[in-house]
Design a protein around this motif. Structure first.
Motif, mmCIF file in Angstrom:
data_model
loop_
_atom_site.group_PDB
_atom_site.id
_atom_site.type_symbol
_atom_site.label_atom_id
_atom_site.label_comp_id
_atom_site.label_asym_id
_atom_site.label_seq_id
_atom_site.Cartn_x
_atom_site.Cartn_y
_atom_site.Cartn_z
ATOM 1 N N SER A 15 -40.902 -4.337 -25.950
ATOM 2 C CA SER A 15 -40.063 -3.141 -25.847
ATOM 3 C C SER A 15 -40.941 -1.907 -25.994
ATOM 4 C CB SER A 15 -38.966 -3.157 -26.916
ATOM 5 O OG SER A 15 -39.534 -3.099 -28.210
ATOM 6 N N VAL A 30 -37.373 -2.538 -21.884
ATOM 7 C CA VAL A 30 -37.529 -3.865 -22.455
ATOM 8 C C VAL A 30 -37.898 -4.862 -21.363
ATOM 9 C CG1 VAL A 30 -36.402 -5.759 -23.699
ATOM 10 C CG2 VAL A 30 -35.875 -3.386 -24.302
ATOM 11 N N GLU A 88 -41.254 -7.536 -29.314
ATOM 12 C CA GLU A 88 -39.880 -8.014 -29.506
ATOM 13 C C GLU A 88 -39.869 -9.417 -30.104
ATOM 14 O OE1 GLU A 88 -36.428 -6.687 -28.546
ATOM 15 O OE2 GLU A 88 -37.768 -5.165 -29.350
ATOM 16 N N GLN A 114 -38.412 -10.706 -33.766
ATOM 17 C CA GLN A 114 -37.542 -11.870 -33.931
ATOM 18 C C GLN A 114 -38.124 -12.848 -34.942
ATOM 19 O OE1 GLN A 114 -37.130 -14.756 -30.678
ATOM 20 N NE2 GLN A 114 -34.915 -14.815 -31.043
ATOM 21 N N GLU A 126 -42.684 -3.079 -35.816
ATOM 22 C CA GLU A 126 -42.931 -4.521 -35.784
ATOM 23 C C GLU A 126 -44.149 -4.889 -36.635
ATOM 24 O OE1 GLU A 126 -40.728 -3.153 -32.325
ATOM 25 O OE2 GLU A 126 -42.890 -2.898 -32.633
#
Length: 542
Positions: free
Chosen positions: A291, A333, A366, A370, A397
């Motif tokens: 992203s 994204v 991304e 997760q 992140e």
């Protein structure tokens, strides 16, 4: 037996730093270390190493030894510069190879070709009629199958032809290009056929030979980051035949990139040097989950057009058009997450509850996000997991990884190969690429690994790229992300051990630690320096 290594530069301490001095080895352990100003103790054997540097035995916590062992028998595609060169190599090899056997090509990268399209299944079939062929991209996440190869995989894996990772043309016909899950099924089929052809003992011989190759480079501890269940017993047998401290993770039972089974269905441990470990893929390689802020879109488009003009080819534009892209007010994204959180939560919970160590492939930011969510949700204890690659990160992140308790296993050796593609994509203005400095400063434990054969196996190459960030053309990729020499050595020794759940002290030169050593013929950061001795448990094995 007491052996004294003297007149050398030793990288000693929990945070390794070079010091002129000596190392005393007693039996299989480090007994003492000292500076050149401290008199050396008596020993049964004295080895002078003037001009040499002695490092702790090097750890590669992410190598694919069970894949690399087959490469000496595969077509080397690293020098192919066009589809025509690839097809000619297939023709020549098929003419000389026994009928019926799979033809494996590996290491090619079509993204740099003027026409960046791999050979189609009908082209491979015409080059070698009736032959089962798999050409594996250097990333080991995509490849090209011949028509006969497609049939063989479909027979072994009935769901293969229905997978979305099987590329199709406008008429819905398979082109032969397979990605991610479909590629993993192709690798499974090929590996089982090759194993049946060579025999279990023959495969074990290949694994032991590959372990010896790792040892020659100064690696004393290696983790195979993705082993199918049916290879587990062969890895056990190979580990018993080599001084290399070997361990491995189990992947899916349906395909190389599929989720592993729940804890109750895993083989019992240990897995070589460590307890049970699994490998989970959240995204892919070219198809990684990224992203970006909306402002990055014009840079991405501009970089793609500039690359096409520079190469005088529509190749970069074709490659860009082949990517999924979702644009909204919140950003851009590339939606390549392979699974939802809900799909993975029961699996992750079963592994955490059973004390299984989890290694998570998360190349894009991304996917890193997760991974961090899943680990927090499952309550994974700090130091029991690792997040592999983390190639593209934004601050949020990076911070999520740092607070997840996972070790970041990063591959700076990729820099020379992928720098041009990263620049051509236009993303480096928005993302840290292989951001080692950011991770260390954020407090994340960091390990340097190879991802061989996707990346270079040579640990000194990987060590140097962590420090100089050199692309090889006189330029440097995001040089502010560099580590210091001592930080890099720690990441390649103690950091790698931590990624495997092994105390850092066991991978350093301190009293009481195993006497695992890599002896270099000069400064490890000098381009001409090579490993000339590898010691495991107090004795030279190379």
């Amino acid at each position: 037996m007491r052996t004294l290594l003297t007149d050398t530069t030793a990288w000693t301490g929990v945070r390794p730093a070079p010091r002129a001095g000596w190392i005393l080895v007693e039996h299989d352990r480090i007994a003492a270390t000292g500076s050149a100003a401290v008199p050396a103790p008596d020993a049964d054997e004295r080895i002078a190493l003037p001009g040499h540097h002695v490092l702790p035995g090097l750890t590669d916590c992410h190598s694919h030894l069970s894949v690399g062992c087959w490469l000496p028998e595969a077509l080397d595609g690293s020098a192919w510069r066009s589809r025509e060169e690839a097809l000619e190599a297939v023709r020549a090899t098929a003419a000389a190879a026994p009928a019926g056997a799979w033809l494996l090509g590996a290491g090619f990268d079509h993204t740099g070709w003027r026409d960046p399209r791999p050979p189609r299944c009908d082209e491979l079939e015409a080059a070698a009629p009736g032959r089962k062929i798999l050409l594996a991209h250097v990333s080991l996440h995509t490849g090209a199958l011949s028509a006969s190869g497609m049939v063989a995989v479909a027979r072994a894996a009935p769901d293969f032809v229905r997978l979305p990772d099987v590329e199709r043309d406008r008429r819905g016909r398979p082109t032969g290009t397979v990605w991610e899950g479909a590629f993993g099924r192709a690798v499974f089929t090929l590996a089982r056929d090759l194993t049946a052809q060579r025999g279990t003992a023959g495969v074990e011989d290949l694994l032991v030979a590959e372990a010896a190759r790792h040892l020659r480079l100064g690696l004393t501890r290696v983790h195979d980051a993705g082993v199918p269940v049916h290879v587990h017993a062969q890895m056990e047998a190979a580990a018993a035949r080599t001084p290399l401290r070997l361990s491995w993770s189990i992947t899916g039972t349906a395909g190389l990139l599929e989720p592993p089974p729940p804890a109750r269905a895993l083989p019992s441990g240990p897995y070589g040097e460590t307890g049970r470990q699994v490998k989970l893929f959240l995204d892919g390689a070219q198809r990684c989950a990224v992203s970006l802020p909306l402002g990055a879109l014009p840079r991405m488009l501009g970089a793609t057009v500039a690359a096409a003009q520079r190469e005088r080819s529509f190749g970069p534009i074709r490659t860009a058009l082949g990517r999924k892209l979702r644009v909204s007010r919140s950003g851009v994204v590339l939606p390549y997450l392979r699974h939802t959180d809900a799909d993975l939560q029961p699996l992750v919970a079963s592994w955490v509850a059973a004390g299984v160590r989890i290694r998570i492939h998360a190349l894009g930011n991304e996917a890193v996000a997760q991974a961090a969510r899943l680990l927090r949700w499952a309550g994974a204890p700090a130091g029991t997991t690792s997040i592999e690659h983390a190639m593209f990160l934004r601050p949020r992140e990076r911070d999520a990884l740092a607070t997840s308790g996972a070790v970041a296993s990063v591959q700076p050796g990729f820099i020379p190969h992928y720098a041009e593609q990263v620049r051509a994509s236009g993303v480096q203005g928005a993302l840290a690429v292989l951001g080692l400095r950011d991770l260390v400063d954020a407090g994340a434990p960091v390990a340097i690994s190879s991802d061989h054969p996707c990346g270079p196996l040579d640990p000194l190459h990987n060590l140097r790229r962590a420090v100089d960030r050199s692309v090889g053309d006189g330029t440097h990729l995001q040089p502010a992300q560099a580590l210091s020499g001592s930080e890099a050595v720690r990441a390649l020794t103690a950091g790698g051990a931590e990624a495997l759940g092994i105390p850092a002290e066991q991978a350093t030169i301190v009293p009481g630690a195993p006497a695992d050593l890599a002896v270099c013929d000069g400064d490890p950061f000098a381009p001409a320096t090579r490993v000339v001795q590898t010691w495991v448990a107090g004795r030279p094995v190379v």
